[in-house]
Design an enzyme around this catalytic site. Structure first.
Site, PDB file in Angstrom:
ATOM      1  N   ASN A 109       0.848  -1.190   0.000  1.00 51.68           N
ATOM      2  CA  ASN A 109       0.000   0.000   0.000  1.00 51.68           C
ATOM      3  C   ASN A 109       0.884   1.240   0.000  1.00 51.68           C
ATOM      4  O   ASN A 109       2.079   1.162   0.283  1.00 51.68           O
ATOM      5  CB  ASN A 109      -0.916   0.008   1.232  1.00 51.68           C
ATOM      6  CG  ASN A 109      -2.211   0.754   0.983  1.00 51.68           C
ATOM      7  OD1 ASN A 109      -2.322   1.543   0.062  1.00 51.68           O
ATOM      8  ND2 ASN A 109      -3.197   0.505   1.837  1.00 51.68           N
ATOM      9  N   HIS A 110       0.302   2.395  -0.328  1.00 53.22           N
ATOM     10  CA  HIS A 110       0.978   3.682  -0.226  1.00 53.22           C
ATOM     11  C   HIS A 110       0.595   4.364   1.078  1.00 53.22           C
ATOM     12  O   HIS A 110      -0.513   4.177   1.594  1.00 53.22           O
ATOM     13  CB  HIS A 110       0.554   4.610  -1.374  1.00 53.22           C
ATOM     14  CG  HIS A 110       1.099   4.227  -2.709  1.00 53.22           C
ATOM     15  ND1 HIS A 110       2.369   4.542  -3.109  1.00 53.22           N
ATOM     16  CD2 HIS A 110       0.553   3.544  -3.741  1.00 53.22           C
ATOM     17  CE1 HIS A 110       2.578   4.084  -4.334  1.00 53.22           C
ATOM     18  NE2 HIS A 110       1.484   3.473  -4.745  1.00 53.22           N
TER      19      HIS A 110
END
Length: 532
Positions: A109-110
């Protein structure tokens, strides 16, 4: 390009020697480029974009054409990544995992901090864990941090944001449970369901007198042969007779049943103590429940209490608020909810004597204390999960919102909570469950279903499964046990007859039963406020 790129399952049985040499050459090239640890029988399409840091493949695994595989991937035996699937991040597959075409497993994920653009945010990875024997359909998205349990099935197009339990069948966006894979599928058409209900009701109706006679000693009703005498057994007998025979129990005469129940009421408190109890009755336990069951049994017999329920009529506004605030909603939501049921029912009973009571105070307290996050009163605990909260919700709403015909606050959030409870394997599924737990799910679903159709399909799937289980558990000449496999008695029979009606009515087929609850589980409000 060959047919094996898009149909890799054919490779091991149909590949020529030339095909096998080409595949071995491709695997050798992969090993030179990435950390590949592959069993003897694997297939990786040359058209797949495999740029993993490390890739472990057990026997009979394949990665089909145009799949996109990066980072750290572990595949057990017999795992398949079909065309155009994406597997990225830290992803671990058990044995026999099927990943459909165009599905994405995104084990990373970011960051989302507001101080910089997303593309400059750090990458995080909790990883994805998939158990054994899992089928993930096409066009599914599984997000970082998710664990999918053994034997689960994820329907096409689902977006999986939370863990999936073992054996669960889930679908939708976000993915929600549909049913347990181990449960028997319900009849496929409404006609099948109606036919089974009609057969069941006819069988129960023909045996109703025998069921009641089994629990009649000659001078009193018992829940089942050998049980201690109780007030509730008389009430259950009245409810069963009304449901299946359309009138009072055949034995004893109606006047004797009326006299027995009315004579039990304590004139000073208006409460009905248990048989053999001494001292002043208190607003708790079975004595509190008797406000419900005795009152409704007398309704069915065409009469009512001799006295108001003084223990409730004498509660002033501040006393009622203090009483409700003092209940243990954190650890005892069921007990708290059951007392609210009694208070609401006592307020209703007292209207017949011209005593209005603190109805507005009760509803004001309930509306301001309901949790917006889950639509209920109380909180789950680590030991029983949502059980006490949902069971308390049933009792509380039965005696208040349902009985007075008022809408519930936050119905969609309440549906979410009830359906979460309905799939807890500790209380539902093969070999589990009792009348209280099933009633305390279907009555809320039925009641909330009058306000919203939110997640209706999931509720109906649960209702079908439990309806089939229930009608098949009738014990000839005895009725139902409180648990479907337990000893049959009047309490279990009364409760399951009402549960079956609620399940059937939620599915729109209750007419096939030929009966409708008119007592404690009556679907209509007992009273409505002006303007409703």
């Amino acid at each position: 390009m060959s047919k094996f790129d898009f149909c890799p399952w054919l490779f091991w049985d149909h590949a020529t020697e030339e095909d096998r040499r080409a595949q071995e050459s491709h695997l050798t090239a992969l090993r030179a480029r990435i950390d590949l640890d592959a069993a003897e029988k694997v297939f990786v399409s040359p058209l797949a974009a495999v740029y993993a840091d490390s890739l472990r493949m057990g026997d009979h695994c394949y990665i089909a054409a145009h799949a996109y595989v990066t980072d750290d991937i572990v595949m057990g035996s017999d795992c398949t990544v079909n065309p155009y699937a994406v597997v990225r991040g830290n992803v671990v597959l058990g044995d026999a995992v099927r990943i459909g075409a165009h599905t994405s497993l995104l084990g990373f994920n970011h960051g989302t901090e507001p101080d910089r653009p997303v593309f400059r945010q750090p990458i995080t990875s909790k990883g994805i864990r998939i158990g054994d024997d899992v089928w993930i359909g096409s066009n599914v998205v599984v997000l970082d941090g998710v664990t999918i349990g053994d034997h689960a099935i994820v329907g096409a197009g689902a977006v999986v944001t939370k863990d999936v339990a073992a054996w669960a069948m889930v679908a939708g966006n976000p993915a929600r449970p549909i049913r347990d894979r181990r449960t028997t599928a319900a009849p496929s058409t409404p006609r099948d369901v109606e036919g089974s209900l009609g057969d069941f009701a006819g069988r129960a109706r023909s045996q109703a007198e025998a069921v009641l006679a089994r629990c009649w000693t000659g001078d009193r009703y018992l829940d089942r042969p050998g049980a201690q005498p109780t007030v509730r057994a008389w009430c259950d007998a009245v409810e069963i007779a009304d449901l299946l025979l359309g009138g009072p129990p055949p034995t004893p005469a109606r006047e004797e049943v009326v006299a027995f129940l009315r004579d039990r009421q304590d004139p000073a408190t208006g409460l009905v103590p248990e048989l053999g109890a001494t001292g002043t009755p208190e607003l708790e336990g079975v004595t509190a429940y008797h406000v419900l069951c005795v009152g409704y049994a007398l309704d069915l017999l065409g009469t009512g209490f001799r006295h108001p329920v003084h223990a409730i009529a004498e509660l002033g506004s501040q006393e009622l608020i203090a009483l409700l605030d003092g209940l243990d909603w954190a650890r005892g939501a069921w007990t708290a909810g059951s007392l609210v049921d009694t208070i609401g029912t006592g307020l209703y009973r007292n209207l017949a004597f011209g005593v209005s009571g603190e109805v507005e105070t009760l509803y004001g307290w309930l509306l301001t204390r309901c949790r917006q996050t889950h639509g209920m009163w109380g909180e789950p605990d680590s030991d029983s999960g949502w059980l006490m909260v949902v069971n308390g919700f049933y009792r509380l709403t039965r005696g208040t919102f349902a009985q007075f015909g008022l809408p519930l606050p936050y119905p969609e959030r309440a549906v979410d909570t009830v359906l979460t409870q309905s799939r807890d394997p500790r209380y539902f599924g093969p070999g589990t469950g009792n009348a209280c737990n099933v009633l305390d799910v279907i009555h809320p679903l039925w009641l909330l279903g009058r306000q919203t159709r939110y997640r209706r399909a999931e509720g109906e799937a649960w209702a079908r499964e439990n309806l089939v289980r229930a009608v098949n558990a009738w014990q000839d000449g005895a009725g139902f046990g409180f648990t479907l496999s337990g000893d049959a008695g009047l309490q279990g029979t009364e409760m399951w007859l009402a549960i079956i009606w609620l399940l059937a009515d939620y599915l729109g087929v209750s007419g096939a039963l030929g009966y409708r609850p008119r007592g404690i589980h009556r679907p209509e409000p007992a009273v409505t406020f002006p303007g409703r």
